[in-house]
Design a protein around this motif. Structure first.
Motif, mmCIF file in Angstrom:
data_model
loop_
_atom_site.group_PDB
_atom_site.id
_atom_site.type_symbol
_atom_site.label_atom_id
_atom_site.label_comp_id
_atom_site.label_asym_id
_atom_site.label_seq_id
_atom_site.Cartn_x
_atom_site.Cartn_y
_atom_site.Cartn_z
ATOM 1 N N GLY A 117 39.104 40.140 54.454
ATOM 2 C CA GLY A 117 40.230 40.589 53.643
ATOM 3 C C GLY A 117 40.755 39.538 52.684
ATOM 4 N N SER A 118 40.323 38.282 52.839
ATOM 5 C CA SER A 118 40.785 37.236 51.927
ATOM 6 C C SER A 118 40.026 37.331 50.604
ATOM 7 N N GLU A 119 40.547 36.667 49.604
ATOM 8 C CA GLU A 119 39.951 36.688 48.273
ATOM 9 C C GLU A 119 38.519 36.152 48.319
ATOM 10 N N ASN A 120 37.599 36.845 47.670
ATOM 11 C CA ASN A 120 36.178 36.472 47.605
ATOM 12 C C ASN A 120 35.530 36.355 48.986
ATOM 13 N N TYR A 121 36.024 37.125 49.958
ATOM 14 C CA TYR A 121 35.512 37.014 51.321
ATOM 15 C C TYR A 121 33.998 37.198 51.393
ATOM 16 N N THR A 122 33.486 38.267 50.797
ATOM 17 C CA THR A 122 32.057 38.566 50.937
ATOM 18 C C THR A 122 31.212 37.415 50.433
ATOM 19 N N GLU A 123 31.506 36.911 49.257
ATOM 20 C CA GLU A 123 30.742 35.799 48.687
ATOM 21 C C GLU A 123 30.859 34.551 49.554
ATOM 22 N N ARG A 124 32.081 34.225 49.970
ATOM 23 C CA ARG A 124 32.307 33.023 50.778
ATOM 24 C C ARG A 124 31.647 33.133 52.146
#
Length: 96
Positions: free
Chosen positions: A21-28
């Motif tokens: 749910g955090s910003e750019n989660y998938t990429e990170r």
């Protein structure tokens, strides 16, 4: 070939990881998982025939989360031994 799967986690055991749910989660999180696979390979060596790493995508109330898994042939002793060693993971990120 009978395939089994063990979940290892997304980062070393004592390290923080990207939060669903955090910003750019998938990429990170995918980047963390790839880095963790690389570190596990440095620690435990290349997976033998019959074992391989994957990054799983799993549903959660707050979105999809990712984890490293080891998929192995449970009829292959070397692959099974490797998988159960790798399941322990490691505690901290290394310098690489």
């Amino acid at each position: 070939m009978a395939k089994e799967t063990l979940t290892i986690g997304s980062t070393p055991n004592a390290e923080n990881c990207a939060q669903v749910g955090s910003e750019n989660y998938t990429e990170r999180s995918r980047k963390e998982c790839r880095a963790y696979i690389n570190q596990l390979t440095r620690i435990y060596g290349e997976p033998p025939f019959g074992a391989r790493y994957t990054i799983s995508s799993n549903p959660h109330d707050f979105g999809t989360y990712h984890e490293v898994e080891i998929v192995f042939d449970d009829q292959n002793e070397a692959a099974e031994d490797y998988a159960y060693k790798v399941e322990m993971g490691c505690e901290l990120w290394d310098l690489e």
